[in-house]
Design a protein around this motif. Structure first.
Motif, short mmCIF file in Angstrom:
data_model
loop_
_atom_site.label_atom_id
_atom_site.label_comp_id
_atom_site.label_asym_id
_atom_site.label_seq_id
_atom_site.Cartn_x
_atom_site.Cartn_y
_atom_site.Cartn_z
N ASN A 133 0.83 -1.21 0.00
CA ASN A 133 0.00 0.00 0.00
C ASN A 133 0.86 1.25 0.00
O ASN A 133 0.56 2.22 -0.70
CB ASN A 133 -0.94 0.00 1.21
CG ASN A 133 -2.05 -1.01 1.08
OD1 ASN A 133 -2.41 -1.42 -0.02
ND2 ASN A 133 -2.60 -1.42 2.20
N ALA A 134 1.94 1.23 0.79
CA ALA A 134 2.84 2.38 0.84
C ALA A 134 3.48 2.60 -0.53
O ALA A 134 3.61 3.74 -1.00
CB ALA A 134 3.91 2.19 1.91
N THR A 139 3.85 5.60 -5.48
CA THR A 139 3.79 5.60 -6.94
C THR A 139 2.74 6.61 -7.42
O THR A 139 2.98 7.37 -8.37
CB THR A 139 3.47 4.19 -7.47
OG1 THR A 139 4.47 3.29 -7.00
CG2 THR A 139 3.41 4.14 -8.98
N LYS A 140 1.60 6.61 -6.76
CA LYS A 140 0.53 7.55 -7.13
C LYS A 140 0.99 8.99 -6.92
O LYS A 140 0.78 9.85 -7.78
CB LYS A 140 -0.72 7.25 -6.29
CG LYS A 140 -1.91 8.08 -6.66
CD LYS A 140 -3.11 7.69 -5.82
CE LYS A 140 -4.31 8.57 -6.16
NZ LYS A 140 -5.46 8.25 -5.33
N MET A 141 1.66 9.26 -5.79
CA MET A 141 2.16 10.61 -5.52
C MET A 141 3.20 11.03 -6.56
O MET A 141 3.18 12.17 -7.05
CB MET A 141 2.79 10.69 -4.12
CG MET A 141 1.77 10.75 -3.01
SD MET A 141 2.45 10.79 -1.31
CE MET A 141 4.04 11.49 -1.46
N ASN A 147 2.82 14.48 -13.41
CA ASN A 147 1.74 15.13 -14.17
C ASN A 147 1.72 16.64 -13.90
O ASN A 147 1.54 17.45 -14.81
CB ASN A 147 0.39 14.52 -13.85
CG ASN A 147 0.25 13.11 -14.39
OD1 ASN A 147 0.98 12.71 -15.30
ND2 ASN A 147 -0.67 12.35 -13.83
N HIS A 148 1.93 17.01 -12.65
CA HIS A 148 1.96 18.43 -12.29
C HIS A 148 3.13 19.13 -12.98
O HIS A 148 2.99 20.23 -13.50
CB HIS A 148 2.04 18.59 -10.77
CG HIS A 148 2.02 20.01 -10.31
ND1 HIS A 148 0.88 20.79 -10.36
CD2 HIS A 148 3.00 20.80 -9.81
CE1 HIS A 148 1.16 21.99 -9.91
NE2 HIS A 148 2.45 22.03 -9.56
N ARG A 149 4.28 18.46 -12.96
CA ARG A 149 5.46 19.04 -13.62
C ARG A 149 5.21 19.22 -15.11
O ARG A 149 5.56 20.25 -15.70
CB ARG A 149 6.68 18.16 -13.36
CG ARG A 149 7.93 18.75 -13.96
CD ARG A 149 9.12 17.89 -13.68
NE ARG A 149 10.25 18.43 -14.40
CZ ARG A 149 11.35 18.83 -13.83
NH1 ARG A 149 11.49 18.73 -12.54
NH2 ARG A 149 12.34 19.31 -14.55
N LYS A 150 4.62 18.21 -15.75
CA LYS A 150 4.29 18.32 -17.18
C LYS A 150 3.34 19.48 -17.43
O LYS A 150 3.48 20.23 -18.40
CB LYS A 150 3.69 17.01 -17.70
CG LYS A 150 4.69 15.90 -17.85
CD LYS A 150 4.00 14.63 -18.35
CE LYS A 150 4.99 13.49 -18.48
NZ LYS A 150 4.34 12.26 -18.94
#
Length: 163
Positions: A133-134, A139-141, A147-150
Motif C-alpha cells: 500500500n505504501a 507511486t501515485k504521488m 503530471n503536475h510538472r508536465k
C-alpha cells in the motif's frame, strides 16, 4: 542469571535448541521451581536416583538424549510415566524405544512452534500488505508530481509562445 518464572513454568517449546550445559541448567531450575526432589523425580521418571544425581551435577554436560528424555518429559509436565525399556530387550529394541520416545517429546513442542510460525507469517503478510500500500501510494504521488510538472512545463511553454 536472573530467574524468569514465566519461562520456567512454560512448556519451553525451544528447549530442543539449547546447548547441553544450558539444557542441564534448565533442568536444574525447572526441578527447583516445581519443588521436586531427586527421589520424587526418580519416581516420576523411572530413572534411578543416582543417575539423576549424576545428570544434575555441576560437571555433567555430555549425555545421550535417551538418558535425559524421561527427566525432560517429567519436567516439561507430561503426566504419564514413561515405562523404562525391559533390560532383557535387544539393543535394537532399546534403540527404537529411545528414538520413539525422543520423537514423542519433540512432537509435544512442535504445535507451539507451528503456532509461533503462523503468527510470524501473519505479521509478515500484514507487513507486506502495508509495504504494498505504501508503494502504491508513493507511486501515485510520484505520478501526480510528474503530471503536475508536465502541466507546469506546458504552461511555461504556452506563456513563451504567447509573448
Amino acid at each position: 542469571m536472573e530467574t524468569d518464572y514465566n519461562v520456567l513454568n512454560s512448556n519451553m517449546p525451544n528447549i530442543m535448541s539449547l546447548n547441553s550445559s544450558d539444557l542441564i541448567e534448565w533442568m536444574r531450575r525447572r526441578k527447583k521451581f516445581l519443588g521436586l526432589t531427586n527421589a520424587k523425580l526418580s519416581e516420576l521418571s523411572n530413572v534411578p536416583e543416582g543417575t539423576i544425581d549424576r545428570i544434575l551435577s555441576q560437571h555433567y554436560t555430555e549425555f545421550r538424549y535417551s538418558s535425559i528424555q524421561p527427566l525432560m518429559a517429567v519436567l516439561i509436565g507430561l503426566q504419564e510415566k514413561i515405562p523404562a525399556p525391559n533390560p532383557n530387550d535387544s539393543d535394537q529394541n532399546s534403540y527404537y524405544y529411545d528414538t520413539i520416545e525422543g520423537y514423542k517429546l519433540a512432537l509435544e513442542n512442535k504445535n507451539h512452534q507451528i503456532e509461533e510460525m503462523k503468527t510470524a507469517i501473519e505479521k509478515l503478510t500484514n507487513e507486506v500488505a502495508f509495504l504494498k500500500n505504501a508503494y502504491e501510494d508513493r507511486t501515485k504521488m510520484l505520478q501526480e508530481s510528474i503530471n503536475h510538472r508536465k502541466w507546469m512545463e506546458k504552461l511555461i511553454d504556452d506563456l513563451r509562445d504567447a509573448k
